[in-house]
Design an enzyme around this catalytic site. Sequence first.
Site, short mmCIF file in Angstrom:
data_model
loop_
_atom_site.label_atom_id
_atom_site.label_comp_id
_atom_site.label_asym_id
_atom_site.label_seq_id
_atom_site.Cartn_x
_atom_site.Cartn_y
_atom_site.Cartn_z
CB SER A 112 -0.86 0.00 1.26
OG SER A 112 -1.38 1.28 1.48
CE1 TYR A 130 -3.72 -2.50 5.17
CE2 TYR A 130 -2.99 -0.27 4.72
CZ TYR A 130 -3.43 -1.50 4.27
OH TYR A 130 -3.56 -1.72 2.91
N1 LIG Z 1 -8.59 -1.43 -0.25
C1 LIG Z 1 -7.62 -0.52 -0.26
O1 LIG Z 1 -7.88 0.71 -0.13
C2 LIG Z 1 -6.19 -0.95 -0.44
C3 LIG Z 1 -5.25 0.05 -0.78
C4 LIG Z 1 -3.93 -0.31 -0.94
C5 LIG Z 1 -3.55 -1.63 -0.77
N2 LIG Z 1 -4.47 -2.58 -0.44
C6 LIG Z 1 -3.99 -3.94 -0.22
O2 LIG Z 1 -4.58 -4.81 -1.18
C7 LIG Z 1 -4.72 -6.12 -0.60
C8 LIG Z 1 -6.15 -6.60 -0.78
O3 LIG Z 1 -7.01 -5.73 -0.09
P1 LIG Z 1 -8.58 -5.60 -0.39
O4 LIG Z 1 -8.86 -4.17 -0.52
O5 LIG Z 1 -8.97 -6.54 -1.45
O6 LIG Z 1 -9.17 -6.06 1.04
P2 LIG Z 1 -10.39 -7.04 1.41
O7 LIG Z 1 -11.49 -6.87 0.43
O8 LIG Z 1 -10.64 -6.82 2.85
O9 LIG Z 1 -9.75 -8.48 1.18
C9 LIG Z 1 -8.73 -8.94 2.02
C10 LIG Z 1 -8.52 -10.41 1.73
O10 LIG Z 1 -7.51 -10.90 2.63
C11 LIG Z 1 -7.99 -12.10 3.21
N3 LIG Z 1 -7.42 -12.34 4.52
C12 LIG Z 1 -7.45 -11.52 5.60
N4 LIG Z 1 -6.85 -12.11 6.63
C13 LIG Z 1 -6.44 -13.33 6.21
C14 LIG Z 1 -5.75 -14.39 6.82
N5 LIG Z 1 -5.37 -14.35 8.10
N6 LIG Z 1 -5.48 -15.49 6.09
C15 LIG Z 1 -5.87 -15.56 4.80
N7 LIG Z 1 -6.52 -14.59 4.16
C16 LIG Z 1 -6.81 -13.47 4.87
C17 LIG Z 1 -9.48 -11.93 3.28
O11 LIG Z 1 -10.03 -13.21 3.39
P3 LIG Z 1 -11.42 -13.43 4.21
O12 LIG Z 1 -12.45 -13.02 3.25
O13 LIG Z 1 -11.49 -14.84 4.50
O14 LIG Z 1 -11.35 -12.55 5.40
C18 LIG Z 1 -9.78 -11.23 1.97
O15 LIG Z 1 -9.94 -12.16 0.94
C19 LIG Z 1 -4.30 -5.99 0.85
O16 LIG Z 1 -2.98 -6.40 0.99
C20 LIG Z 1 -4.41 -4.51 1.12
O17 LIG Z 1 -3.57 -4.10 2.14
C21 LIG Z 1 -5.80 -2.26 -0.29
#
Ligand SMILES: NC(=O)c1ccc[n+]([C@@H]2O[C@H](COP(=O)([O-])OP(=O)(O)OC[C@H]3O[C@@H](n4cnc5c(N)ncnc54)[C@H](OP(=O)(O)O)[C@@H]3O)[C@@H](O)[C@H]2O)c1
EC number: 1.1.1.300
Length: 302
Positions: free
Chosen positions: A175, A188
Amino acid sequence: MVWKWLGALVVFPLQMIYLVAKAAVGLVLPAKLRDLSRENVLITGGGRGIGRQLAREFAERGVRKIVLWGRTEKCLKETTEEIRQMGTECHYFVCDVGNREEVYQTAKAVREKVGDITILVNNAAVVHGKSLMDSDDDALLKSQHINTLGQFWTTKAFLPRMLELQNGHIVCLNSVLALSAIPGAIDYCTSKASAFAFMESLTLGLLDCPGVSATTVLPFHTSTEMFQGMRVRFPNLFPPLKPETVARRTVEAVQLNQALLLLPWTMNILIILKSILPQAALEEIHRFSGTYTCMNTFKGRT
Ligand SMILES: NC(=O)c1ccc[n+]([C@@H]2O[C@H](COP(=O)([O-])OP(=O)(O)OC[C@H]3O[C@@H](n4cnc5c(N)ncnc54)[C@H](OP(=O)(O)O)[C@@H]3O)[C@@H](O)[C@H]2O)c1
């Protein structure tokens, strides 16, 4: 000896000029994308959000097999079915990446059922979204276990075989908050900064490993459930990224063997400003843009 040393001193700046010019040309000329048809991809957190979109993108670009990991079986199952309907072999495993033993056991099960993984995407993450004093200790630990240490265990589980095969790619969905932190998400930001250093060290460590490389992606706020409720001051000026865009650019970065990708590109300006402006000016940017208070309305994934 002196001549050799002087020679290296002359060659080094020329090498720098050549590499910078090559990168600049690469920005304007269309580059050849690597064929992915023989790759087996594993995406942690592949059931929803950016992870689900990554699975779709890899399937569209013709990878051989896709493996999804996550904690919630329902969304893993749905995504797996969707990817199979697209004509790509897909499997899912329930696995908590924060649990080291579970990661090693599930990695063994993946090797037995699916075969070798050649692209590992460390995407799973959580955000607690509170200040240090408002966070309970277990929640703080959980973010570090999942967002940072989870990548140690998955990489240790799959990298050795990639090195043997001389074919592999480790991807980290990080991120922009790894490089420019905000208040109210201290768990985070710390975990992402730590994961950034992990990837930087890993990427350099792979320099002498033919066929194996790494990509770190640093997206800005993306419209998934993760940061639900978070408000920046000028949403029209700084709209959230779409998960589709993040996924497409990530897979392209893998195909181009790009080590680092900031999304959108304007985030590069923020990083430059961070290294040249005085602290008081940076604080004013945080106040003006609303990043200082953006987590006050944070709800996250309920
Ligand atoms: N959204 C943003 O604004 C943003 C910005 C920059 C970077 N990112 C990064 O992009 C990536 C994906 O984020 P997202 O926005 O798609 O978030 P999200 O919709 O909350 O998805 C997160 C995913 O991680 C999984 N997860 C969480 N804890 C876990 C664990 N202990 N073991 C296995 N799986 C786990 C979740 O699985 P469950 O469904 O089973 O919980 C879910 O599939 C992350 O690394 C995040 O930091 C996001």
